[in-house]
Each structure stands twice: as C-alpha cells, then as structure tokens.
Design a protein around this motif. Structure first.
Motif, PDB file in Angstrom:
ATOM      1  N   UNK A   7       0.843  -1.189   0.000  1.00 44.04           N
ATOM      2  CA  UNK A   7       0.000   0.000   0.000  1.00 44.04           C
ATOM      3  C   UNK A   7       0.877   1.237   0.000  1.00 44.04           C
ATOM      4  N   UNK A   8       0.491   2.229  -0.778  1.00 41.71           N
ATOM      5  CA  UNK A   8       1.184   3.516  -0.836  1.00 41.71           C
ATOM      6  C   UNK A   8       0.157   4.632  -0.766  1.00 41.71           C
ATOM      7  N   UNK A   9       0.576   5.807  -0.333  1.00 39.48           N
ATOM      8  CA  UNK A   9      -0.281   6.972  -0.516  1.00 39.48           C
ATOM      9  C   UNK A   9      -0.286   7.323  -2.001  1.00 39.48           C
ATOM     10  N   UNK A  10      -1.294   8.081  -2.408  1.00 41.69           N
ATOM     11  CA  UNK A  10      -1.379   8.453  -3.812  1.00 41.69           C
ATOM     12  C   UNK A  10      -0.158   9.199  -4.304  1.00 41.69           C
ATOM     13  N   UNK A  11       0.386  10.095  -3.490  1.00 35.76           N
ATOM     14  CA  UNK A  11       1.550  10.862  -3.923  1.00 35.76           C
ATOM     15  C   UNK A  11       2.800   9.988  -3.970  1.00 35.76           C
ATOM     16  N   UNK A  12       2.907   9.029  -3.061  1.00 37.95           N
ATOM     17  CA  UNK A  12       3.999   8.058  -3.173  1.00 37.95           C
ATOM     18  C   UNK A  12       3.894   7.262  -4.468  1.00 37.95           C
ATOM     19  N   UNK A  13       2.658   6.945  -4.853  1.00 37.62           N
ATOM     20  CA  UNK A  13       2.457   6.192  -6.090  1.00 37.62           C
ATOM     21  C   UNK A  13       2.872   7.011  -7.319  1.00 37.62           C
ATOM     22  N   UNK A  14       2.522   8.294  -7.336  1.00 39.26           N
ATOM     23  CA  UNK A  14       2.961   9.160  -8.438  1.00 39.26           C
ATOM     24  C   UNK A  14       4.473   9.093  -8.584  1.00 39.26           C
ATOM     25  N   UNK A  22      -4.280  10.673 -12.440  1.00 40.67           N
ATOM     26  CA  UNK A  22      -3.344  11.572 -11.754  1.00 40.67           C
ATOM     27  C   UNK A  22      -4.061  12.355 -10.661  1.00 40.67           C
ATOM     28  N   UNK A  23      -5.255  12.849 -10.950  1.00 41.56           N
ATOM     29  CA  UNK A  23      -6.015  13.556  -9.911  1.00 41.56           C
ATOM     30  C   UNK A  23      -6.448  12.591  -8.805  1.00 41.56           C
ATOM     31  N   UNK A  24      -6.779  11.366  -9.176  1.00 41.65           N
ATOM     32  CA  UNK A  24      -7.112  10.340  -8.185  1.00 41.65           C
ATOM     33  C   UNK A  24      -5.945  10.151  -7.221  1.00 41.65           C
ATOM     34  N   UNK A  25      -4.739  10.059  -7.759  1.00 46.39           N
ATOM     35  CA  UNK A  25      -3.548   9.860  -6.928  1.00 46.39           C
ATOM     36  C   UNK A  25      -3.196  11.111  -6.139  1.00 46.39           C
ATOM     37  N   UNK A  26      -3.376  12.284  -6.749  1.00 43.44           N
ATOM     38  CA  UNK A  26      -3.020  13.533  -6.068  1.00 43.44           C
ATOM     39  C   UNK A  26      -3.887  13.777  -4.839  1.00 43.44           C
ATOM     40  N   UNK A  27      -5.064  13.138  -4.780  1.00 38.09           N
ATOM     41  CA  UNK A  27      -5.879  13.236  -3.571  1.00 38.09           C
ATOM     42  C   UNK A  27      -5.222  12.597  -2.364  1.00 38.09           C
ATOM     43  N   UNK A  28      -4.185  11.791  -2.619  1.00 41.49           N
ATOM     44  CA  UNK A  28      -3.313  11.229  -1.582  1.00 41.49           C
ATOM     45  C   UNK A  28      -4.024  10.274  -0.638  1.00 41.49           C
TER      46      UNK A  28
END
Length: 318
Positions: A141-148, A191-197
């Motif tokens: 599991x990662x946060x969205x920003x870690x995934x970016x 990208x917006x999905x991930x940026x929600x963190x």
C-alpha cells in the motif's frame, strides 16, 4: 429505505452490439453481493440499445444520451451511481470469473481508497500476449503521492480506468469528474485520483483482458489531430496540478511526467497529424517552455527538449 449497494459498475457503450450483452450477463451472474451495472448508451446507431433493453435484471440501469463521448458518458453514470465502490469497464473487453467479488474482497482487506489490479493486453483475436504492467508495488500500500513518484521513477504509469476499484466516498471527497473531451482524459483522472493522496493498494491479479482493436477510432487517420490536441490538455493540466502540490518531490515527479506526455504529443505531431500549424500554436499558447524545464532529469530529456524547441517553439507560424 434504499438498499445498500456494494459496487457500481460503469460502462460507456457506443455501437457495442457484438460484446455488450456478454459482458453485462457475466457481471450480473455474480450473486454474492449487491451491485448495480450502469450502462450509458452514447448515441449508438446499431443494436446496442435493443440488446440492453432485453435484459430484465433490476440491477441493470440504462442511460441513453446523444453522442457526447466516453468521458461525458462516465460523468452521467457517476452522477447517479449509488454503490460504495466504483468500477469502470469498457464495453468491448473481457473480465475474469469472479471479477467483482475478488476486487471487492481485496479492496476491503487492504482497507484501501483505491485498489489497482493488473490485466492482459491481447490482440484483436483475444489471444493473451503480455501483462499490462510489470513494475507496480504488488502486495503493498502507498499513498497516492507516493504512487505518483513510484510510477515516474519506474517509467510505468498504469492510468487505465479498468484497473481500478475506487471507494465512492473518496470520489466525492475530492470532487472527481472526468474532463470531457475525445481522448486521453483517463490519464488526468488517474493523476487527480492519486493527487488526492488516499490509500492505494496494488494487486498483481490479472483479471481483465484489454483487446487491442486496430479498427478502433483511436487508430483512424482523422483522429490523430484530436489525440494530439488532447495530449496538450493533459500536459497543461499536469503542470497546473504540479504547482498545487506542497511536497517538492511530488511536484518534481509531475513535472517529469509532463515531459513524458510531451514525447507522446511530439510523436503524433511529427508523423501522423494533418494540421501541424494549429496544433503548434495551441501547444505554445497553453504550455510555456520554461514550465517544462523542471522536468529535466537526464541528458535524454535535454536532447528531447531541444527537438521540441526546433519542431514547436521555434517554428515560424505563417
């Protein structure tokens, strides 16, 4: 009292008479949880609507609209969906047995906001060829920003909507909707999905078969200009989102990814588009050259930017 719905499946359909019936029946064959299958007929001119209308299952919700494109169709379904989770599918692809049950189970166990799965790329005959991605943090599991940052570092950005199962509350919390247009807006959604963190979990379960159809609209000669224009929108949006990020590492990753999408744009521009002048003006108007400089991370990027200057920014507009 309205019954709880575990998952909403959203499917845009345009002239999908050959595949939509089989896909919907396979989804509805799963019985161990509550679902709704929302199919948006986006102005089909074949028998798509007739086939769908013949399915009497109350879990199937049909929406008909004049042809507005796949992203407008998905927004129409998002506006009325009631499930705790959302899955997006394409009308002409194939799913594994137990597709929804396994996605729900894994997402619940991981306590994720978004679970990202894998799939197969297949040719037009359905022959399995290769996994959609290879470098995701499977079982983690990662946060969205870690995934970016992970995706940019690994040079692998699996933006495909059909890989995802998303918690509806997360969509509402961040006001997520699709930017309407003709092409490539799934990149911006992800990208917006991930940026929600939120909390993202990654499963190497290959439960989807993506059919590469050489006759699809994206391969038509008259569609290349539309695709190139959409890449301009994507690049501009990524750069704008980058400026909003509080973490320098995330800003840096998004700037680097903007350069990746610039490469995709230039590939179409140089070889396939018909109206180079209009696209060149649009690119220069929307994307200032200095905003691309923070994305440089290698000598290859420098060489690419020099090509971009020569082909786009320095070309004389007649």
């Amino acid at each position: 009292m309205k019954l709880k719905i575990d998952v909403s499946v959203i499917i845009p359909a345009f002239n999908a008479q050959a595949t939509i019936g089989h896909l919907v029946h396979k989804l509805l064959s799963e019985q161990t949880f509550s679902m709704e299958v929302i199919v948006v007929d986006d102005g089909s001119t074949d028998e798509t609507w007739t086939i769908l209308s013949a399915i009497t299952d109350e879990r199937l919700l049909l929406i008909h609209q004049e042809n507005q494109g796949v992203y407008a169709a998905r927004n129409a379904a998002l506006a009325v969906h009631g499930g705790e989770w959302v899955v997006f599918l394409d009308a002409d692809d194939q799913i594994a047995d137990g597709f929804l049950q396994e996605r729900l189970r894994i997402a619940h166990e991981a306590q994720a906001d978004v679970a990202v799965f894998n799939g197969w790329r297949a040719d037009s005959t359905g022959l399995q060829r290769s996994p959609v991605h290879h470098k995701q943090p499977y079982g983690q599991s990662l946060t969205g920003q870690q995934w970016i940052r992970h995706c940019v570092k690994q040079r692998e950005w699996p933006h495909y909507l059909w890989l995802q199962i998303i918690r509806s509350a997360y969509i509402r919390e961040h006001g997520l909707r699709f930017q309407e247009g003709k092409s490539h807006k799934d990149i911006l959604w992800t990208i917006h999905l991930a940026a929600g963190n939120g909390w993202f979990y990654f499963a190497d379960r290959q439960d989807y078969i993506y059919i590469n159809n050489p006759a699809s609209i994206t391969h038509r000669q008259d569609y290349y200009d539309i695709r190139a224009a959409s890449y301009i929108d994507v690049i501009a949006d990524i750069l704008a989102l980058s400026k909003q990020q509080p973490q320098r590492a995330t800003r840096r990753a998004l700037d680097r990814h903007a350069l990746v999408e610039c490469r995709h744009f230039l590939g179409l521009y140089r070889r396939k588009v018909s109206n180079q002048q209009t696209l060149r003006i649009r690119f220069c108007t929307r994307i200032a050259f200095h905003r691309l400089l923070p994305g440089i991370s290698s000598l290859s990027d420098v060489v690419f930017l020099l090509k971009l200057v020569r082909k786009i920014y320095s070309s004389t507009v007649v």
